[in-house]
Scaffold this motif. Structure first.
Motif, short mmCIF file in Angstrom:
data_model
loop_
_atom_site.label_atom_id
_atom_site.label_comp_id
_atom_site.label_asym_id
_atom_site.label_seq_id
_atom_site.Cartn_x
_atom_site.Cartn_y
_atom_site.Cartn_z
N TYR A 1 0.83 -1.20 0.00
CA TYR A 1 0.00 0.00 0.00
C TYR A 1 0.87 1.25 0.00
CZ TYR A 1 -3.18 3.64 1.58
OH TYR A 1 -3.90 4.81 1.68
N TRP A 2 1.91 1.25 0.81
CA TRP A 2 2.84 2.38 0.83
C TRP A 2 3.51 2.54 -0.53
CZ3 TRP A 2 8.10 2.56 -0.08
CH2 TRP A 2 8.73 3.78 0.21
N GLY B 1 4.33 3.74 -7.79
CA GLY B 1 2.90 3.60 -7.61
C GLY B 1 2.12 4.55 -8.51
N ARG B 2 2.59 5.78 -8.64
CA ARG B 2 1.91 6.73 -9.51
C ARG B 2 1.99 6.29 -10.97
NH1 ARG B 2 4.09 10.39 -5.66
NH2 ARG B 2 5.94 10.83 -6.92
N ARG C 1 -6.55 1.10 -11.04
CA ARG C 1 -6.82 1.11 -9.59
C ARG C 1 -6.07 -0.05 -8.93
NH1 ARG C 1 -12.57 0.98 -7.38
NH2 ARG C 1 -11.40 1.59 -5.53
N VAL D 1 2.37 1.74 -3.46
CA VAL D 1 1.43 2.24 -4.46
C VAL D 1 1.05 3.70 -4.21
CG1 VAL D 1 -0.93 1.99 -5.36
CG2 VAL D 1 0.51 -0.03 -4.98
N SER D 2 0.88 4.05 -2.95
CA SER D 2 0.34 5.38 -2.63
C SER D 2 1.39 6.44 -2.37
CB SER D 2 -0.57 5.28 -1.41
OG SER D 2 0.14 4.83 -0.26
N ARG D 3 2.65 6.04 -2.13
CA ARG D 3 3.64 7.02 -1.71
C ARG D 3 4.90 7.07 -2.58
NH1 ARG D 3 -0.16 8.42 0.68
NH2 ARG D 3 -0.45 8.77 2.92
#
Length: 333
Positions: A197-198, A206-207, A283, A200-202
């Protein structure tokens, strides 16, 4: 007045389905989980026992770990049918390594190698898939089908088609250990979910991952390293599948290349889609994959615990995928 009432009625008729769909989209997984839990609590014998909880956590952990990797691949608008074969391959390598002459002479190094080398092999499998898809332009379903067929065959050749049993408490801890009274693999699945999750989101990766899945052409024109992002997603998926394969071997203290990871691709895809991953990409709901894995496992457990044959459980999983895809399609309307 009547015209106003009629128009008001039309407005209600238009918005009611939308609200219903929105509710399903936002809370459908939680609603389904709650219904399954209530049903089991009322009608399934021994469901509320601690042992039942441990069994389900053990089963959910492997599905969830593979589903997290599958979610990354689906985020790129891809698919990976080889996750079960990668589990079998990694699981076959581990006992062979620490039971080898090297593992016998240097037991500590043998145990370390039994964890590390199978995961490297799993990562190479993901690299194979990624290169086939990114550089050779092979469709994901075809590229991963190659490894789906050959990976398990390689695992069976390595083990001569035999069940590899062993007794090693250090390795078995991966599948039988407990922390705070709960199975170790459950904590491991949660830790991996937080880490991914980190990622992908940080992170930039991930971007790029979400950009490639959302609009690959636009991502390429904007300078995103599309090929490397896709390769990274498939390597991570295979790596996580390798971890799941080691867990299964550790739980059973045996490596069965014919059964380890069998049909896991179905469970992983179902969990990812139920968790909110879009098959068209863009997503990566990591914790949604965990929720989907719990639902898939509980559906299987509920059916089997109530005397329904395993074949029907497969049909139920397929129906769950169809329903999830239907909800996704309805979003576009």
């Amino acid at each position: 007045m009547s015209d106003g009432s009629l128009s008001g009625g039309k407005a209600v008729s238009r918005t009611t389905p939308a609200l219903s769909l929105s509710t399903l989209r936002t809370h459908g997984g939680l609603i389904a989980l709650l219904l399954i839990l209530v049903f089991n609590a009322l009608f399934t014998p021994n469901f509320l026992q601690v042992q039942t909880l441990f069994v389900n956590i053990s089963q959910v952990a492997t599905i969830a770990i593979v589903a997290i990797g599958m979610t990354l691949v689906i985020a790129t608008a891809g698919i990976d049918l080889s996750v079960g074969a990668v589990m079998a391959l990694a699981g076959a390598l581990a006992p062979l390594i620490f039971q080898s002459e090297f593992g016998t002479v240097y037991p500590a190094l043998g145990i370390a190698a039994a964890f590390i080398l199978p995961l490297i092999a799993a990562g190479l499998c993901g690299l194979f898939n990624g290169v086939m898809i990114s550089y050779l332009n092979v469709q994901p379903i075809i590229a991963t089908l190659i490894l789906f067929i050959s990976g398990r065959g390689i695992a069976q050749v390595l083990t001569n088609g035999n069940l590899q049993t062993f007794s090693n408490p250090y390795f078995s801890y991966l599948g039988t250990g407990k922390i705070l009274g709960l199975p170790f693999q459950g904590w491991l699945a949660l830790a991996l979910a937080v880490a991914v999750y980190w990622l992908v989101s940080r992170t930039i990766f991930g971007r790029y991952l979400l950009a490639v899945g959302g609009n690959e052409k636009a991502a390429r024109l904007s300078g995103a390293p599309v090929r490397m992002v896709k390769i990274g997603a498939y390597v991570l998926c295979a790596f996580l599948s390798g971890i799941a394969g080691l867990i299964v071997v550790a739980i059973n203290s045996a490596s069965d290349a014919a059964r380890n990871g069998n049909l896991m691709e179905l469970d992983a895809i179902a969990a990812a889609v139920v968790g909110g991953a879009l098959l068209q990409g863009g997503r990566a709901p990591i914790f949604g994959a965990i929720l989907g894995a719990i639902i898939i496992q509980l559906v299987k457990y509920t059916l089997l615990a109530n005397g329904v044959e395993d074949e029907v459980a497969l049909i139920a999983k397929a129906a769950i995928i169809v329903l999830a895809v239907y909800i996704q399609q309805a979003r576009k309307e």
